[in-house]
Design a protein around this motif. Structure first.
Motif, short mmCIF file in Angstrom:
data_model
loop_
_atom_site.label_atom_id
_atom_site.label_comp_id
_atom_site.label_asym_id
_atom_site.label_seq_id
_atom_site.Cartn_x
_atom_site.Cartn_y
_atom_site.Cartn_z
N PRO A 193 0.68 -1.01 -0.04
CA PRO A 193 -0.15 -0.21 -0.30
C PRO A 193 0.61 1.38 0.14
O PRO A 193 2.02 1.32 0.45
CB PRO A 193 -1.05 -0.07 1.54
N GLY A 194 0.59 2.08 -0.01
CA GLY A 194 0.84 4.33 -0.55
C GLY A 194 -0.27 4.34 0.89
O GLY A 194 0.26 3.95 1.91
N TYR A 195 -0.36 5.68 0.54
CA TYR A 195 -1.16 6.75 1.69
C TYR A 195 -2.58 6.29 1.80
O TYR A 195 -2.99 6.57 1.02
CB TYR A 195 -0.66 7.95 1.09
N THR A 196 -2.55 5.81 2.96
CA THR A 196 -4.05 5.09 2.82
C THR A 196 -4.22 5.82 4.41
O THR A 196 -3.99 5.76 5.52
CB THR A 196 -3.58 3.58 2.79
N GLU A 197 -5.96 5.59 4.35
CA GLU A 197 -6.54 6.57 5.35
C GLU A 197 -6.80 5.51 6.28
O GLU A 197 -7.84 4.46 6.38
CB GLU A 197 -7.86 6.41 4.67
N THR A 198 -5.89 5.05 7.24
CA THR A 198 -5.92 4.00 8.16
C THR A 198 -5.35 4.61 9.45
O THR A 198 -4.65 5.67 9.78
CB THR A 198 -5.23 2.53 8.10
N GLU A 199 -5.84 4.28 10.28
CA GLU A 199 -5.47 5.08 12.01
C GLU A 199 -3.64 4.92 11.78
O GLU A 199 -3.30 5.19 13.47
CB GLU A 199 -6.59 4.68 13.23
N ILE A 200 -2.88 4.28 11.81
CA ILE A 200 -1.63 3.23 12.05
C ILE A 200 -1.23 5.30 11.40
O ILE A 200 0.44 4.92 11.71
CB ILE A 200 -1.85 2.43 11.20
N ASN A 201 -1.77 5.66 10.89
CA ASN A 201 -0.68 7.15 10.29
C ASN A 201 -1.32 8.01 10.79
O ASN A 201 -1.91 9.17 10.04
CB ASN A 201 -1.05 7.34 8.71
N PRO A 202 -0.85 8.61 12.21
CA PRO A 202 -1.69 9.61 13.23
C PRO A 202 -1.16 11.34 12.09
O PRO A 202 -2.27 12.10 12.41
CB PRO A 202 -1.11 9.93 13.99
N THR A 203 -0.64 11.21 11.17
CA THR A 203 -0.21 12.53 10.01
C THR A 203 -1.76 13.25 9.09
O THR A 203 -1.25 14.02 9.07
CB THR A 203 1.57 12.61 9.36
N LEU A 204 -1.75 11.90 9.01
CA LEU A 204 -2.81 12.51 8.32
C LEU A 204 -4.47 13.10 8.74
O LEU A 204 -4.93 13.62 7.95
CB LEU A 204 -3.67 10.75 7.67
N ALA A 205 -4.14 13.85 10.52
CA ALA A 205 -5.06 14.29 10.90
C ALA A 205 -4.27 15.44 10.30
O ALA A 205 -5.18 16.87 10.58
CB ALA A 205 -5.25 14.51 11.89
N VAL A 206 -3.36 15.84 10.25
CA VAL A 206 -2.46 17.20 9.45
C VAL A 206 -2.73 18.03 8.11
O VAL A 206 -2.77 17.09 7.38
CB VAL A 206 -1.27 17.42 9.91
N ALA A 250 0.00 -1.17 -5.28
CA ALA A 250 -1.47 -1.00 -4.48
C ALA A 250 -1.42 0.59 -4.14
O ALA A 250 -2.49 0.76 -3.06
CB ALA A 250 -1.86 -1.77 -4.47
N SER A 251 -0.60 1.14 -4.71
CA SER A 251 -0.03 2.12 -3.77
C SER A 251 -1.29 3.96 -4.74
O SER A 251 -1.73 5.10 -4.06
CB SER A 251 1.38 2.71 -3.77
N GLY A 252 -2.06 2.87 -5.84
CA GLY A 252 -2.10 4.50 -6.29
C GLY A 252 -1.75 5.17 -7.70
O GLY A 252 -1.90 6.41 -7.68
N GLY A 253 -0.03 4.82 -7.43
CA GLY A 253 0.24 5.71 -8.74
C GLY A 253 1.16 6.47 -7.41
O GLY A 253 1.41 7.60 -8.27
N VAL A 254 1.83 5.78 -6.32
CA VAL A 254 1.72 7.05 -5.38
C VAL A 254 3.55 6.80 -6.40
O VAL A 254 4.10 6.19 -6.20
CB VAL A 254 2.07 6.52 -4.25
#
Length: 258
Positions: A193-206, A250-254
């Motif tokens: 995976p690439g950048y995925t909408e999960t709670e494992i990546n708290p930086t997505l809140a920024v 499976a990164s969406g072409g990141v």
């Protein structure tokens, strides 16, 4: 969503199956007919919720508890799995193993402590190794192993150096297992995976980070857990019988333009 019964009669185990990508994989495999063992390490409520959601959707699932990253974790997991199958009067054995459980250590090399390093490797690399090792006598011929890697293993990502090293090791394990288990008809592949909408990546809140990660994909959005689950479902199916030892982006072409 229209689904098929391509996993009917199979038993699957998904580590870290109670949340995020693991939860989506559990849902997808169950919708396609598999009996799914939803592994969790700490969040029993999340695992029970995932099982109930699957059952409400007409699927079959059960929780399996084992803390990973501690001595004897693989043996604990398989003992819990065996007991749960016996309690359901289900046939012993396994058809699909998805090594999904993992943690991140978002630090540059200068800031990674020995404790950080040991923990991330214990959960992300050592646990899958021994889960596979201890599970080989349960995995049926013609079975499937899918390891959840990361697109970060193909680009320089200093802020996640120790995490990415664990996934690079998992990529090599994928190759070695594919070679060793091929004579049994077992395929082994890695999904990244690439950048995925999960709670494992708290930086997505920024907001700024979220925007930058979204724009890194050629599709201009973050990945959804279901995007990853769909790829795993294919690799777990008979349709992927001629695909093994592969690293599937499976990164969406990141970062395609980097």
């Amino acid at each position: 969503m229209t689904t098929t019964a391509r996993h009917e009669g199979k038993t699957a185990l998904v580590t870290g199956g109670s949340r995020g990508i693991g939860r989506a994989i559990c849902h997808r495999l169950a919708r396609e007919g598999a009996l799914v063992a939803v592994h969790y390490g700490h969040d029993e409520a999340a695992a029970e919720r995932t099982v109930k959601e699957i059952e409400a959707d007409g699927g079959r699932a059960f929780p399996v508890h084992a803390e990973l990253g501690v001595p004897g974790d693989a043996d604990t997991l398989w003992s819990a799995f065996d007991r749960a199958l016996a309690a359901r009067d289900a046939e012993p054995g396994l058809d699909v193993l998805v090594n999904n459980a993992g943690i991140t250590v978002p630090r540059h090399i200068a800031d990674v402590t020995e404790a950080d390093y040991d923990r991330v490797f214990a959960i992300n690399t050592k646990a899958p190794f021994f889960i596979v090792q201890r599970g080989l006598d349960r995995l049926r011929d013609g079975g499937r192993i899918v390891n959840i890697s990361s697109v970060a293993t193909r680009v320089a990502f200093p802020a996640l150096v120790s995490y990415t090293m664990t996934k690079a090791a998992l990529d090599y394990l994928t190759l070695a297992l594919a070679q060793e288990l091929g004579p049994r008809g077992i395929t082994v592949n890695a999904v990244a995976p690439g950048y995925t909408e999960t709670e494992i990546n708290p930086t997505l809140a920024v907001p700024e980070i979220r925007r930058r990660y979204s724009e890194a994909s050629v599709f201009g959005r973050l990945g959804a857990p279901s995007d990853i689950a769909d790829v795993v479902s294919f690799l777990a199916s008979d349709d992927a019988r001629w695909t093994t030892g592969q690293w599937i982006d499976a990164s969406g072409g990141v970062h395609l333009g980097v």
